[in-house]
Design a protein around this motif. Sequence first.
Motif, mmCIF file in Angstrom:
data_model
loop_
_atom_site.group_PDB
_atom_site.id
_atom_site.type_symbol
_atom_site.label_atom_id
_atom_site.label_comp_id
_atom_site.label_asym_id
_atom_site.label_seq_id
_atom_site.Cartn_x
_atom_site.Cartn_y
_atom_site.Cartn_z
ATOM 1 N N UNK A 1 0.764 -1.343 -0.013
ATOM 2 C CA UNK A 1 -0.086 0.204 -0.003
ATOM 3 C C UNK A 1 0.801 1.169 0.158
ATOM 4 N N UNK A 2 0.372 2.374 -0.436
ATOM 5 C CA UNK A 2 1.001 3.744 -0.335
ATOM 6 C C UNK A 2 -0.106 4.575 0.384
ATOM 7 N N UNK A 3 0.698 5.250 1.451
ATOM 8 C CA UNK A 3 0.058 6.227 2.198
ATOM 9 C C UNK A 3 0.826 7.466 2.059
ATOM 10 N N UNK B 1 -3.121 9.380 5.184
ATOM 11 C CA UNK B 1 -4.071 9.049 4.323
ATOM 12 C C UNK B 1 -3.750 7.872 3.320
ATOM 13 N N UNK B 2 -4.640 7.020 3.078
ATOM 14 C CA UNK B 2 -4.601 6.148 2.277
ATOM 15 C C UNK B 2 -4.522 6.558 0.870
ATOM 16 N N UNK C 1 -7.995 1.981 -4.809
ATOM 17 C CA UNK C 1 -7.623 3.790 -4.637
ATOM 18 C C UNK C 1 -8.422 4.588 -3.743
ATOM 19 N N UNK C 2 -8.036 5.704 -3.277
ATOM 20 C CA UNK C 2 -8.734 6.637 -2.687
ATOM 21 C C UNK C 2 -9.301 7.484 -3.665
ATOM 22 N N UNK C 3 -10.670 7.875 -3.334
ATOM 23 C CA UNK C 3 -11.387 8.620 -4.385
ATOM 24 C C UNK C 3 -10.499 9.970 -4.841
ATOM 25 N N UNK C 4 -9.526 10.365 -3.951
ATOM 26 C CA UNK C 4 -8.768 11.654 -4.360
ATOM 27 C C UNK C 4 -7.883 11.487 -5.415
#
Length: 122
Positions: free
Chosen positions: A31-33, A42-43, A55-58
């Motif tokens: 994972x990347x944070x 944040x994830x 994926x994050x929404x951003x």
Amino acid sequence: VQLQASGGGLVQAGGSLRLSCAASGRTFAVGWFRQAPGKEREFVAAITSGGSTYYSDSVKGRFTISRDNAKNTAYLQMNSLKPEDTAVYHCAARTFSTSLLMIRTASAYEYWGQGTLVTVSS
């Protein structure tokens, strides 16, 4: 497992960077944070050994996570970068399977890299 993250740097808004996370052994998930100054970690994205991605929404639609299992290396291709993407990016790894409901949670990962700084100028 030791993780070595690399690829950060300074880029203008709209530009691209590719981060790499080299692991010293096999992993189930990488994972990347990210953590920006004064903000919570944040994830960003994650990928399992089977190639499932999250994926994050951003960042969805702008970032792509991939991995080369033969090289024990994961990549984060970041396109259309925005100033708000500026942060220290950390890669993390989990060596055995877990509920995929946890894949976005930092506490699910056993090992962490040292972080690489990404700065996006406007």
